[in-house]
Design an enzyme around this catalytic site. Structure first.
Site, mmCIF file in Angstrom:
data_model
loop_
_atom_site.group_PDB
_atom_site.id
_atom_site.type_symbol
_atom_site.label_atom_id
_atom_site.label_comp_id
_atom_site.label_asym_id
_atom_site.label_seq_id
_atom_site.Cartn_x
_atom_site.Cartn_y
_atom_site.Cartn_z
ATOM 1 N N TRP A 157 0.824 -1.156 0.156
ATOM 2 C CA TRP A 157 -0.009 0.175 -0.014
ATOM 3 C C TRP A 157 0.845 1.273 0.008
ATOM 4 O O TRP A 157 0.338 2.299 -0.438
ATOM 5 C CB TRP A 157 -1.061 0.044 1.089
ATOM 6 C CG TRP A 157 -0.739 0.496 2.447
ATOM 7 C CD1 TRP A 157 0.261 -0.204 3.321
ATOM 8 C CD2 TRP A 157 -1.315 1.128 3.404
ATOM 9 N NE1 TRP A 157 0.041 0.196 4.549
ATOM 10 C CE2 TRP A 157 -0.860 1.291 4.710
ATOM 11 C CE3 TRP A 157 -2.773 1.637 3.173
ATOM 12 C CZ2 TRP A 157 -1.511 1.633 5.664
ATOM 13 C CZ3 TRP A 157 -3.312 2.345 4.367
ATOM 14 C CH2 TRP A 157 -2.560 2.419 5.561
ATOM 15 N N ARG A 203 -0.248 -12.612 3.986
ATOM 16 C CA ARG A 203 -0.877 -11.651 4.184
ATOM 17 C C ARG A 203 -0.684 -10.618 3.050
ATOM 18 O O ARG A 203 0.486 -10.474 2.532
ATOM 19 C CB ARG A 203 -0.599 -10.924 5.529
ATOM 20 C CG ARG A 203 0.903 -10.765 5.580
ATOM 21 C CD ARG A 203 1.261 -10.221 7.235
ATOM 22 N NE ARG A 203 2.285 -9.498 7.409
ATOM 23 C CZ ARG A 203 3.247 -9.580 8.153
ATOM 24 N NH1 ARG A 203 3.491 -10.819 8.645
ATOM 25 N NH2 ARG A 203 4.271 -8.921 8.142
ATOM 26 N N ASP A 303 -0.693 -1.484 12.047
ATOM 27 C CA ASP A 303 -0.044 -2.239 13.133
ATOM 28 C C ASP A 303 0.847 -1.626 13.865
ATOM 29 O O ASP A 303 1.800 -1.036 13.549
ATOM 30 C CB ASP A 303 0.753 -3.484 12.271
ATOM 31 C CG ASP A 303 1.436 -2.966 11.247
ATOM 32 O OD1 ASP A 303 1.351 -1.910 10.661
ATOM 33 O OD2 ASP A 303 2.278 -3.787 10.595
ATOM 34 N N GLU A 498 8.215 8.594 8.182
ATOM 35 C CA GLU A 498 6.915 7.856 7.750
ATOM 36 C C GLU A 498 5.756 8.345 8.611
ATOM 37 O O GLU A 498 4.598 8.012 8.248
ATOM 38 C CB GLU A 498 7.262 6.151 8.214
ATOM 39 C CG GLU A 498 7.698 6.317 9.735
ATOM 40 C CD GLU A 498 7.529 4.740 10.003
ATOM 41 O OE1 GLU A 498 6.918 3.760 9.244
ATOM 42 O OE2 GLU A 498 8.091 4.422 11.112
#
Length: 577
Positions: A157, A203, A303, A498
């Site tokens: 993503w 995943r 997460d 980030e």
């Protein structure tokens, strides 16, 4: 769910097995990810045989830290040798975007961000394709752009926002290569793994590939590329329908929506010790269930977050033990899939396949009905995550609650106005540095006080699309605040990060499992896209109460809370009941 699950990673070095367990439990590395990114010096069968012989020669079978360190040094290369620096040949320092940025300081900054693609460019070492069994890296055919820092490989993503930045940098060939890499992965696995490592195989991440294709086509109109690959876009969509769908009954009607649901009951190899420590004291079945939930949270991209905590649970040793991602029907995942259905219908229409187009238009209508019936909360005036076990909404604020505005899923003017009112009434707007990821401070990175570029982008674009002048004014104000903070942090710390802290005068974010990372792919991409959207209006100079801010009362609150950071948002997650 239809079909059978994709096969698990079968590596007994990088995904499972005694070697992985003993090395990670010995804490040889500060970051568990380092070990599972290390290439082998010989074939895995040879390494495993020698490890077994060493265990057999040790009375307990458990090797000492020194023995393990010596074994790893003898059989593994340091991490980072499977990818090489790469200079994108289509990079240029003169891009049209620069001419559309009025503020000289912002224009200069945009030039710096454009140059960062050269720092983040990588290509796969040819040895990975020749001897894939010696590497955890999954080979892809084209060079790529990495996020940065510990994220030394490609991620799913992240690449959506990276691609948007590349296109604005006139790097259409590099952008096409990224999409081709993901199409290759769909052909290989039936879906796109979370990232470019074998331990990510079971995943995925938010399914943005079809939206990447839309972005690329808007710059190139390369319908032949679409025609050659639309079957792979459709294949990825069916992965989510086959393995991540769930049925919900509301008001006597049955609806199908999607969730994150990874069925791997083992510690994540790249965060092995954290997962093992979190599960201490639990029964074996509960441990496996917790590890599957952690894997599912990684699939969500969030997460970790209070968004996934089980409501109403008794006090836990660690709140993360209450992670129940598989029991949540998320707003943003279903908003994205709603857009995927719309795009696939449109793509098939353009390609002249009316039957397929009709099928996807019908799927989208069903999705809109389901999103409205299950996720829209009329009382709150916004879309909310739905908890399957308790059959109720999570009333807490998350920027993802507004994601249907971004993907235009079941949105009309009355709902837009209600969602705008929801945001205006939320204390989320009281933070000077952007929208917080939640209003709950847990120490997790997808919670207060952190703010993330992709979430800002989703909300800003959703508001900017609106016919409501108030919504469009707020979109600009949020973009102005986000970019001014990003620039201020860049000038102070010399990097792009980030995540960021919404409190105080702006700094890199914190919390979570690892130190904040610099780079940073999606942050750079979002800045370039916001400069493209508002380049003629944005200014580098910060002003809390600028004329663009439409609510003077809210502005005064903003000033107050910029002086008193952290006063709001410390309460528990609010669940409807």
């Amino acid at each position: 769910m239809a079909g059978s699950l994709p096969p698990p990673c079968d590596s007994h070095i990088y995904c499972t097995g005694e070697l992985l367990r003993q090395v990670q439990l010995a804490r040889l590395f500060q970051d568990d990810k380092d070990f599972v990114d290390m290439p082998l010096k010989s074939n895995p069968d040879v390494v495993l045989k020698q490890f077994e012989e060493l265990m057999n020669a040790t009375p307990s079978g458990a090797l000492s830290k020194l023995q393990l360190a010596q074994f790893v040094e003898a059989h593994f290369f340091p991490p980072g040798q499977d990818l090489e620096s790469w200079m994108p040949p289509d990079w240029t320092d003169s891009i049209p975007l620069l001419k559309r940025i009025s503020d000289e300081k912002l224009r200069s900054w945009a030039q710096v961000l454009n140059a960062k693609w050269k720092q983040l460019g990588r290509r796969v070492n040819p040895n990975v394709q020749m001897s894939p069994w010696r590497y955890s890296l999954i080979h892809v055919p084209n060079p790529l752009i990495v996020p940065g820092g510990r994220f030394r490989e490609y991620y799913y993503w992240d690449s959506f926002w990276i691609l948007g930045g590349l296109l604005l940098s006139n790097m259409t060939a590099t952008a096409k290569g990224l999409i081709q890499n993901f199409l290759y992965l769909v052909s290989k696995f039936g879906h796109i793994p979370n990232g470019g490592r074998v331990y990510y195989e079971r995943r995925s991440q938010p399914p943005l590939l079809t939206l990447m294709m839309e972005s690329y086509l808007s710059y190139t109109n390369d319908t032949e590329f679409l025609r050659e690959n639309i079957h792979l876009l459709e294949a990825e969509y069916h992965f989510w329908q086959d393995y991540r769908a769930v049925n919900i009954s509301v008001g006597g009607k049955r609806y199908s929506l999607n969730r994150y649901n990874v069925q791997v009951g083992e510690p994540r190899p790249e965060s092995y010790m954290k997962d093992v420590e979190l599960a201490v004291g639990l029964e074996e079945e509960a441990q496996q269930g917790l590890w599957a939930e952690l894997q599912s949270a990684a699939e969500s991209g969030w997460d970790f977050s209070s968004r996934w905590f089980l409501p109403g649970s008794p006090p836990l040793q660690d709140p993360l033990q209450g992670t129940r991602v598989r029991g949540v029907v998320p707003v943003d995942l279903n908003a994205i899939l709603c857009k995927v259905e719309q795009l696939l219908a449109t793509f098939y229409q353009v390609l002249g396949d009316g039957e397929k187009a009709s099928w996807f238009w019908a799927a989208r209508r069903q999705r809109v009905a389901a999103v409205t019936a299950v996720l829209w909360n009329e009382d709150a005036g916004v879309w909310l995550d739905y908890h399957l076990l308790h059959q109720r909404h999570n009333r807490a604020f998350y920027p993802s609650n507004l994601s249907p505005l971004w993907t235009e899923c079941g949105v009309d003017l009355p709902r837009t106005e209600k969602a705008l009112h929801y945001l205006e009434e939320s204390s989320a707007l009281s933070y000077a540095n952007g929208l917080p990821t939640s209003l709950t401070e847990t120490g997790q990175q997808w919670d207060l006080p952190n703010a993330w570029a992709p979430l800002q982008h989703m909300v800003i674009l959703g508001l900017a699309k609106s016919s409501s002048p108030r919504a469009r004014e707020l979109a600009f104000s949020l973009a102005q605040r986000w970019l001014q903070m990003n620039l201020a942090v860049y000038e102070k710390y010399g990097g792009m990060f980030e995540k960021y802290d919404v409190e105080g005068d702006g700094k890199p974010g914190g919390g979570g499992e690892y130190p904040v990372q610099e780079g940073f792919g999606w942050t750079n991409g979002v800045v370039l896209q916001l400069l493209d959207l508002y380049g003629e209006q944005l200014t580098a100079a910060s002003s809390l109460c600028s004329p663009s801010w439409p609510w003077i009362g809210a502005c005064l609150i903003l000033v107050l809370f910029s002086q008193l950071p952290g006063l709001l948002g410390d309460g528990p997650v609010q669940w409807e009941g």
